[in-house]
Design a protein around this motif. Sequence first.
Motif, PDB file in Angstrom:
ATOM      1  N   THR A  16      43.995  42.825  41.479  1.00 34.39           N
ATOM      2  CA  THR A  16      43.421  43.725  40.483  1.00 34.39           C
ATOM      3  C   THR A  16      43.945  45.149  40.669  1.00 34.39           C
ATOM      4  O   THR A  16      44.548  45.476  41.689  1.00 34.39           O
ATOM      5  CB  THR A  16      41.885  43.748  40.596  1.00 34.39           C
ATOM      6  OG1 THR A  16      41.505  44.337  41.852  1.00 34.39           O
ATOM      7  CG2 THR A  16      41.314  42.331  40.526  1.00 34.39           C
ATOM      8  N   THR A  17      43.652  45.994  39.672  1.00 36.20           N
ATOM      9  CA  THR A  17      44.065  47.397  39.756  1.00 36.20           C
ATOM     10  C   THR A  17      43.213  48.179  40.733  1.00 36.20           C
ATOM     11  O   THR A  17      43.551  49.314  41.083  1.00 36.20           O
ATOM     12  CB  THR A  17      43.980  48.069  38.371  1.00 36.20           C
ATOM     13  OG1 THR A  17      42.629  47.970  37.884  1.00 36.20           O
ATOM     14  CG2 THR A  17      44.943  47.420  37.383  1.00 36.20           C
ATOM     15  N   GLY A  18      42.099  47.629  41.178  1.00 35.01           N
ATOM     16  CA  GLY A  18      41.202  48.306  42.104  1.00 35.01           C
ATOM     17  C   GLY A  18      39.935  47.497  42.299  1.00 35.01           C
ATOM     18  O   GLY A  18      39.884  46.312  41.936  1.00 35.01           O
ATOM     19  N   LEU A  19      38.904  48.133  42.839  1.00 34.55           N
ATOM     20  CA  LEU A  19      37.689  47.416  43.232  1.00 34.55           C
ATOM     21  C   LEU A  19      36.472  47.780  42.393  1.00 34.55           C
ATOM     22  O   LEU A  19      35.365  47.339  42.699  1.00 34.55           O
ATOM     23  CB  LEU A  19      37.381  47.704  44.710  1.00 34.55           C
ATOM     24  CG  LEU A  19      38.496  47.341  45.704  1.00 34.55           C
ATOM     25  CD1 LEU A  19      38.083  47.749  47.117  1.00 34.55           C
ATOM     26  CD2 LEU A  19      38.806  45.852  45.641  1.00 34.55           C
ATOM     27  N   ASP A  20      36.648  48.539  41.326  1.00 34.08           N
ATOM     28  CA  ASP A  20      35.541  48.951  40.470  1.00 34.08           C
ATOM     29  C   ASP A  20      35.311  47.896  39.389  1.00 34.08           C
ATOM     30  O   ASP A  20      36.192  47.657  38.551  1.00 34.08           O
ATOM     31  CB  ASP A  20      35.853  50.310  39.834  1.00 34.08           C
ATOM     32  CG  ASP A  20      34.656  50.916  39.115  1.00 34.08           C
ATOM     33  OD1 ASP A  20      34.024  50.210  38.302  1.00 34.08           O
ATOM     34  OD2 ASP A  20      34.348  52.102  39.357  1.00 34.08           O
ATOM     35  N   LEU A  21      34.129  47.277  39.387  1.00 36.40           N
ATOM     36  CA  LEU A  21      33.858  46.190  38.446  1.00 36.40           C
ATOM     37  C   LEU A  21      33.873  46.653  36.992  1.00 36.40           C
ATOM     38  O   LEU A  21      34.179  45.872  36.087  1.00 36.40           O
ATOM     39  CB  LEU A  21      32.501  45.552  38.757  1.00 36.40           C
ATOM     40  CG  LEU A  21      32.377  44.817  40.087  1.00 36.40           C
ATOM     41  CD1 LEU A  21      30.962  44.263  40.254  1.00 36.40           C
ATOM     42  CD2 LEU A  21      33.390  43.689  40.190  1.00 36.40           C
ATOM     43  N   VAL A  22      33.543  47.910  36.768  1.00 38.06           N
ATOM     44  CA  VAL A  22      33.492  48.428  35.396  1.00 38.06           C
ATOM     45  C   VAL A  22      34.870  48.881  34.929  1.00 38.06           C
ATOM     46  O   VAL A  22      35.282  48.592  33.808  1.00 38.06           O
ATOM     47  CB  VAL A  22      32.481  49.587  35.291  1.00 38.06           C
ATOM     48  CG1 VAL A  22      32.528  50.218  33.901  1.00 38.06           C
ATOM     49  CG2 VAL A  22      31.071  49.095  35.595  1.00 38.06           C
ATOM     50  N   LYS A  23      35.618  49.590  35.789  1.00 37.31           N
ATOM     51  CA  LYS A  23      36.849  50.239  35.349  1.00 37.31           C
ATOM     52  C   LYS A  23      38.120  49.456  35.631  1.00 37.31           C
ATOM     53  O   LYS A  23      39.129  49.632  34.929  1.00 37.31           O
ATOM     54  CB  LYS A  23      36.953  51.621  36.008  1.00 37.31           C
ATOM     55  CG  LYS A  23      35.824  52.568  35.621  1.00 37.31           C
ATOM     56  CD  LYS A  23      35.957  53.901  36.335  1.00 37.31           C
ATOM     57  CE  LYS A  23      34.812  54.837  35.963  1.00 37.31           C
ATOM     58  NZ  LYS A  23      34.913  56.137  36.687  1.00 37.31           N
ATOM     59  N   ASP A  24      38.133  48.615  36.666  1.00 37.85           N
ATOM     60  CA  ASP A  24      39.386  47.963  37.055  1.00 37.85           C
ATOM     61  C   ASP A  24      39.591  46.629  36.343  1.00 37.85           C
ATOM     62  O   ASP A  24      38.657  46.047  35.797  1.00 37.85           O
ATOM     63  CB  ASP A  24      39.443  47.812  38.568  1.00 37.85           C
ATOM     64  CG  ASP A  24      39.774  49.132  39.250  1.00 37.85           C
ATOM     65  OD1 ASP A  24      40.774  49.749  38.851  1.00 37.85           O
ATOM     66  OD2 ASP A  24      39.021  49.564  40.143  1.00 37.85           O
ATOM     67  N   ARG A  25      40.854  46.164  36.375  1.00 40.03           N
ATOM     68  CA  ARG A  25      41.258  44.987  35.606  1.00 40.03           C
ATOM     69  C   ARG A  25      42.101  44.041  36.462  1.00 40.03           C
ATOM     70  O   ARG A  25      42.704  44.432  37.460  1.00 40.03           O
ATOM     71  CB  ARG A  25      42.078  45.415  34.377  1.00 40.03           C
ATOM     72  CG  ARG A  25      41.359  46.364  33.412  1.00 40.03           C
ATOM     73  CD  ARG A  25      40.199  45.663  32.717  1.00 40.03           C
ATOM     74  NE  ARG A  25      39.580  46.506  31.709  1.00 40.03           N
ATOM     75  CZ  ARG A  25      38.526  47.285  31.920  1.00 40.03           C
ATOM     76  NH1 ARG A  25      37.988  47.347  33.140  1.00 40.03           N
ATOM     77  NH2 ARG A  25      38.004  48.004  30.944  1.00 40.03           N
ATOM     78  N   ILE A  26      42.166  42.794  36.023  1.00 43.14           N
ATOM     79  CA  ILE A  26      42.958  41.766  36.699  1.00 43.14           C
ATOM     80  C   ILE A  26      44.440  41.956  36.380  1.00 43.14           C
ATOM     81  O   ILE A  26      44.810  42.213  35.235  1.00 43.14           O
ATOM     82  CB  ILE A  26      42.501  40.363  36.253  1.00 43.14           C
ATOM     83  CG1 ILE A  26      41.073  40.078  36.755  1.00 43.14           C
ATOM     84  CG2 ILE A  26      43.460  39.283  36.748  1.00 43.14           C
ATOM     85  CD1 ILE A  26      40.470  38.807  36.177  1.00 43.14           C
ATOM     86  N   ILE A  27      45.296  41.828  37.404  1.00 41.62           N
ATOM     87  CA  ILE A  27      46.746  41.836  37.187  1.00 41.62           C
ATOM     88  C   ILE A  27      47.384  40.488  37.555  1.00 41.62           C
ATOM     89  O   ILE A  27      48.525  40.226  37.175  1.00 41.62           O
ATOM     90  CB  ILE A  27      47.442  42.976  37.962  1.00 41.62           C
ATOM     91  CG1 ILE A  27      47.179  42.877  39.468  1.00 41.62           C
ATOM     92  CG2 ILE A  27      46.995  44.333  37.424  1.00 41.62           C
ATOM     93  CD1 ILE A  27      47.942  43.925  40.295  1.00 41.62           C
ATOM     94  N   GLN A  28      46.659  39.663  38.289  1.00 39.50           N
ATOM     95  CA  GLN A  28      47.130  38.304  38.590  1.00 39.50           C
ATOM     96  C   GLN A  28      45.927  37.416  38.841  1.00 39.50           C
ATOM     97  O   GLN A  28      44.982  37.817  39.523  1.00 39.50           O
ATOM     98  CB  GLN A  28      48.046  38.278  39.817  1.00 39.50           C
ATOM     99  CG  GLN A  28      48.640  36.886  40.113  1.00 39.50           C
ATOM    100  CD  GLN A  28      49.437  36.849  41.410  1.00 39.50           C
ATOM    101  OE1 GLN A  28      49.267  37.694  42.288  1.00 39.50           O
ATOM    102  NE2 GLN A  28      50.291  35.845  41.551  1.00 39.50           N
ATOM    103  N   ILE A  29      45.956  36.221  38.252  1.00 36.97           N
ATOM    104  CA  ILE A  29      44.935  35.208  38.536  1.00 36.97           C
ATOM    105  C   ILE A  29      45.641  33.912  38.880  1.00 36.97           C
ATOM    106  O   ILE A  29      46.558  33.481  38.176  1.00 36.97           O
ATOM    107  CB  ILE A  29      43.955  35.015  37.356  1.00 36.97           C
ATOM    108  CG1 ILE A  29      42.925  33.924  37.704  1.00 36.97           C
ATOM    109  CG2 ILE A  29      44.670  34.726  36.044  1.00 36.97           C
ATOM    110  CD1 ILE A  29      41.763  33.837  36.724  1.00 36.97           C
TER     111      ILE A  29
END
Length: 284
Positions: A16-29
């Motif tokens: 993910t782009t970071g660890l914030d559940l509200v602001k960050d997003r997935i980059i690989q699943i």
Amino acid sequence: MKLNLTKPLVIFDLETTGLDLVKDRIIQISYIKVSPNGVEERGNELVNPEKPIPEDVAALTGISNEDVKDKPTFKQLGQQLAQKFTGCDFAGFNSNHFDIPLLAEEFLRAGIDFDFSKCRLIDAQTIFHRMERRNLAAAYKFYCGRKMEEDFEAHRADQDTEATYRVLMGELDKYAPGANEDPEKVLENNMDQLAEFSKMNNNVDFAGRIVWGEVKDRSGKPVLDKDGKPQMTEVFNFGKHRGLPVADVLHIDPGYYSWILAGDFTYNTKQVLTRIRLREAQKG
């Protein structure tokens, strides 16, 4: 050891782009979907997060903005993933604390009401920490007998997913009934028991804004069920109504619901609160 499954199990990992559940997003699943008959289906997707990947994240994961600029967004992938994951249980490493909550947020942002409350959530890290208390690399060496860097490239979701799958099976081998002399270190190859063992809190929503609390009578004593155990209900775990049952607050302060829906809370918190409100409304 073959997993004793009653329905498919999705072992997965996110970058993910970071660890914030509200602001960050997935980059690989990345995921491995294991069916009760033992068939394994693997998936690995880079995802356009629609926001810049921080330099430290790119350095850690090896995934750059250039790598994801032409990849599908989660909204474009969401329906396909939801179809694959419907009816499944989930397992990961630290997944109950981060990966599941963030995946739930991404589904809801994409307009997909994926109900994780119907899934058994198994966290190989929680099992490991409660049994041995170390990290994924140490878990891999302990349960699989090899150094993780010998078999995998660090900080890639597909690599960590493979390692987590092997760790989970190694845990079940090591803690199988009769495998060791410590009666406290026994795990049944059973998804219900593994999901229960993976729980580390009494959260109703993933962020812990709403938690399970005992139902009290007017004298403050716990109300017991037919088995003599305390009845539980959802209570707020923050703010001016902390410790109060959610159902009661919805009646005495209905504006609180609107305030939360308009506020900077996770979609999952809003989803859980809405379900409670609808349930209470149906009671009349």
